[in-house]
Write a protein that holds these residues in place. Sequence first.
Motif, PDB file in Angstrom:
ATOM      1  N   LEU A 211       0.827  -1.205   0.000  1.00 42.96           N
ATOM      2  CA  LEU A 211       0.000   0.000   0.000  1.00 42.96           C
ATOM      3  C   LEU A 211       0.862   1.256   0.000  1.00 42.96           C
ATOM      4  CD1 LEU A 211      -3.080   0.210   0.010  1.00 42.96           C
ATOM      5  CD2 LEU A 211      -2.972   0.636   2.471  1.00 42.96           C
ATOM      6  N   LYS A 212       1.956   1.227   0.753  1.00 41.19           N
ATOM      7  CA  LYS A 212       2.852   2.381   0.787  1.00 41.19           C
ATOM      8  C   LYS A 212       3.492   2.618  -0.583  1.00 41.19           C
ATOM      9  CE  LYS A 212       5.366   3.342   4.413  1.00 41.19           C
ATOM     10  NZ  LYS A 212       4.641   4.491   4.987  1.00 41.19           N
ATOM     11  N   GLN A 213       3.836   1.532  -1.270  1.00 45.93           N
ATOM     12  CA  GLN A 213       4.395   1.669  -2.618  1.00 45.93           C
ATOM     13  C   GLN A 213       3.378   2.286  -3.573  1.00 45.93           C
ATOM     14  OE1 GLN A 213       5.995  -2.636  -2.843  1.00 45.93           O
ATOM     15  NE2 GLN A 213       7.278  -1.501  -4.282  1.00 45.93           N
ATOM     16  N   LEU A 214       2.132   1.813  -3.484  1.00 47.18           N
ATOM     17  CA  LEU A 214       1.077   2.332  -4.354  1.00 47.18           C
ATOM     18  C   LEU A 214       0.857   3.814  -4.100  1.00 47.18           C
ATOM     19  CD1 LEU A 214      -1.478  -0.611  -4.079  1.00 47.18           C
ATOM     20  CD2 LEU A 214      -0.195   0.040  -6.123  1.00 47.18           C
ATOM     21  N   ALA A 215       0.785   4.179  -2.808  1.00 47.21           N
ATOM     22  CA  ALA A 215       0.541   5.574  -2.455  1.00 47.21           C
ATOM     23  C   ALA A 215       1.670   6.474  -2.969  1.00 47.21           C
ATOM     24  CB  ALA A 215       0.392   5.710  -0.942  1.00 47.21           C
ATOM     25  N   GLU A 216       2.888   5.974  -2.902  1.00 51.14           N
ATOM     26  CA  GLU A 216       4.043   6.767  -3.334  1.00 51.14           C
ATOM     27  C   GLU A 216       4.130   6.851  -4.854  1.00 51.14           C
ATOM     28  OE1 GLU A 216       8.957   6.621  -3.067  1.00 51.14           O
ATOM     29  OE2 GLU A 216       7.744   5.383  -1.711  1.00 51.14           O
ATOM     30  N   ASN A 217       3.981   5.718  -5.522  1.00 49.29           N
ATOM     31  CA  ASN A 217       4.199   5.686  -6.967  1.00 49.29           C
ATOM     32  C   ASN A 217       3.026   6.221  -7.774  1.00 49.29           C
ATOM     33  OD1 ASN A 217       6.681   4.555  -6.417  1.00 49.29           O
ATOM     34  ND2 ASN A 217       6.049   2.462  -6.862  1.00 49.29           N
ATOM     35  N   TYR A 218       1.845   6.272  -7.160  1.00 49.39           N
ATOM     36  CA  TYR A 218       0.659   6.778  -7.865  1.00 49.39           C
ATOM     37  C   TYR A 218       0.057   7.968  -7.139  1.00 49.39           C
ATOM     38  CZ  TYR A 218       1.058   2.635 -10.737  1.00 49.39           C
ATOM     39  OH  TYR A 218       1.537   1.682 -11.605  1.00 49.39           O
ATOM     40  N   SER A 219       0.919   8.749  -6.495  1.00 48.64           N
ATOM     41  CA  SER A 219       0.456   9.927  -5.768  1.00 48.64           C
ATOM     42  C   SER A 219      -0.353  10.845  -6.682  1.00 48.64           C
ATOM     43  CB  SER A 219       1.665  10.694  -5.217  1.00 48.64           C
ATOM     44  OG  SER A 219       1.264  11.875  -4.569  1.00 48.64           O
ATOM     45  N   GLY A 220      -1.529  11.244  -6.191  1.00 52.02           N
ATOM     46  CA  GLY A 220      -2.408  12.113  -6.967  1.00 52.02           C
ATOM     47  C   GLY A 220      -3.327  11.372  -7.898  1.00 52.02           C
ATOM     48  N   ARG A 221      -3.068  10.089  -8.127  1.00 50.81           N
ATOM     49  CA  ARG A 221      -3.884   9.298  -9.055  1.00 50.81           C
ATOM     50  C   ARG A 221      -4.636   8.169  -8.368  1.00 50.81           C
ATOM     51  NH1 ARG A 221       0.361   7.468 -13.340  1.00 50.81           N
ATOM     52  NH2 ARG A 221       1.789   7.667 -11.564  1.00 50.81           N
ATOM     53  N   ILE A 222      -4.409   8.001  -7.051  1.00 49.35           N
ATOM     54  CA  ILE A 222      -5.086   6.927  -6.326  1.00 49.35           C
ATOM     55  C   ILE A 222      -5.623   7.461  -5.005  1.00 49.35           C
ATOM     56  CG2 ILE A 222      -2.960   6.156  -5.179  1.00 49.35           C
ATOM     57  CD1 ILE A 222      -4.024   3.279  -5.407  1.00 49.35           C
ATOM     58  N   ARG A 223      -6.798   7.006  -4.642  1.00 48.01           N
ATOM     59  CA  ARG A 223      -7.399   7.310  -3.344  1.00 48.01           C
ATOM     60  C   ARG A 223      -7.494   5.994  -2.584  1.00 48.01           C
ATOM     61  NH1 ARG A 223     -10.056  11.250  -0.684  1.00 48.01           N
ATOM     62  NH2 ARG A 223     -11.845  10.760   0.668  1.00 48.01           N
ATOM     63  N   ILE A 224      -6.947   5.967  -1.391  1.00 47.97           N
ATOM     64  CA  ILE A 224      -6.933   4.761  -0.563  1.00 47.97           C
ATOM     65  C   ILE A 224      -7.869   4.963   0.623  1.00 47.97           C
ATOM     66  CG2 ILE A 224      -5.500   3.280   0.895  1.00 47.97           C
ATOM     67  CD1 ILE A 224      -3.133   4.024  -0.967  1.00 47.97           C
ATOM     68  N   VAL A 225      -8.791   4.045   0.786  1.00 40.65           N
ATOM     69  CA  VAL A 225      -9.791   4.122   1.853  1.00 40.65           C
ATOM     70  C   VAL A 225      -9.617   2.918   2.766  1.00 40.65           C
ATOM     71  CG1 VAL A 225     -12.254   4.261   2.412  1.00 40.65           C
ATOM     72  CG2 VAL A 225     -11.396   5.267   0.273  1.00 40.65           C
ATOM     73  N   TYR A 226      -9.552   3.181   4.064  1.00 41.50           N
ATOM     74  CA  TYR A 226      -9.389   2.099   5.050  1.00 41.50           C
ATOM     75  C   TYR A 226     -10.733   1.818   5.709  1.00 41.50           C
ATOM     76  CZ  TYR A 226      -7.320  -0.738   8.780  1.00 41.50           C
ATOM     77  OH  TYR A 226      -6.994  -1.783   9.620  1.00 41.50           O
TER      78      TYR A 226
END
Length: 331
Positions: A211-226
């Motif tokens: 998840l941290k990789q996704l948030a970093e590599n797709y910053s601005g293009r992905i919304r993560i909801v917990y």
Amino acid sequence: MPTSRYATHSRRAGVVALLAMSLTGCAAERSEEADVLATIGGDPLTRAEVEEVAGERLGSLDHEYRRQRYDLVESALDRAIRDRLLEMVADSRGISVEELIASEVDSQAQVTEDEVVTWYEQNEAALGGRTLEELATPIRQLLANNNRERALEELTEGVRRDEEVVVLLEPFRVELDNEGSPAMGPEDAPVTLVEFSDFECPYCAQFYRTLKQLAENYSGRIRIVYRQFPIRTHPNAYAAAEASLCAHDQGAFWTMHDVMFEDQDNLDSTSLREKAEQMGLDLEQYDTCLASERHAERIDRDMREARRLGVDGTPAIFVNGVPLAVGAPAY
């Protein structure tokens, strides 16, 4: 459909088989009276009241119906595409589809005794103690069907590529009520990833890295909801869920999220409070939040929605509403 997918589906279906051996029309606008299912002394008992009594099981049935209907349509589409491709191959050779299958497919459907034994040994744990002698015939039929499907796929592979078959059927999606749930990333991001998770789950900790990789590599293009799904067998999971939401009240959910997954072995109440203190949270507000159990309903709401969607383990991940298999997928 790729051969590997056929093989996986056939193996799963085969084990189940061995163990067990839309209409459309004109719809009138619904009147208010149609939502009254009974009256008691003239007082109405409405559909909404009855559905509330039925509880989450009704929602689960609705979801399962939609899932099974989609699977049926998807399977029928696969068959229809293959049938059309077989007709094209047969026409190109000047023979019938039946003659094509007899010459190119049936010969590859043969199954050896060694193949039957190997399949039995690989799946023995799932066969409920039934012997090879009992299951030899259905196993042979299952493997013959698998071979036949593989041969049909190989036969149509070339024409599928040449004719540029494009499948336009959308993947199965679910509606998720994420209102008020902790989230990071822009609301209008093209991709929304929703994770039902448990802070004490080792697989969730594994996915946390992804998840941290996704948030970093797709910053601005992905919304993560917990979303919260504490497993009952994890003694500290529910308290950790409450602690994360009390941190959320102070704008520190994701910091607490990261701290807990980085130190998953220390999630008892004392350790959680120490983490809150180290993060600089207002401890009086944090303690009051926990004592009030104000977030219990939110946690329970998340768990109800997860169960409605068939979630029975963590992490459970949905990408733009499309469910991934439960587990921790690699990046």
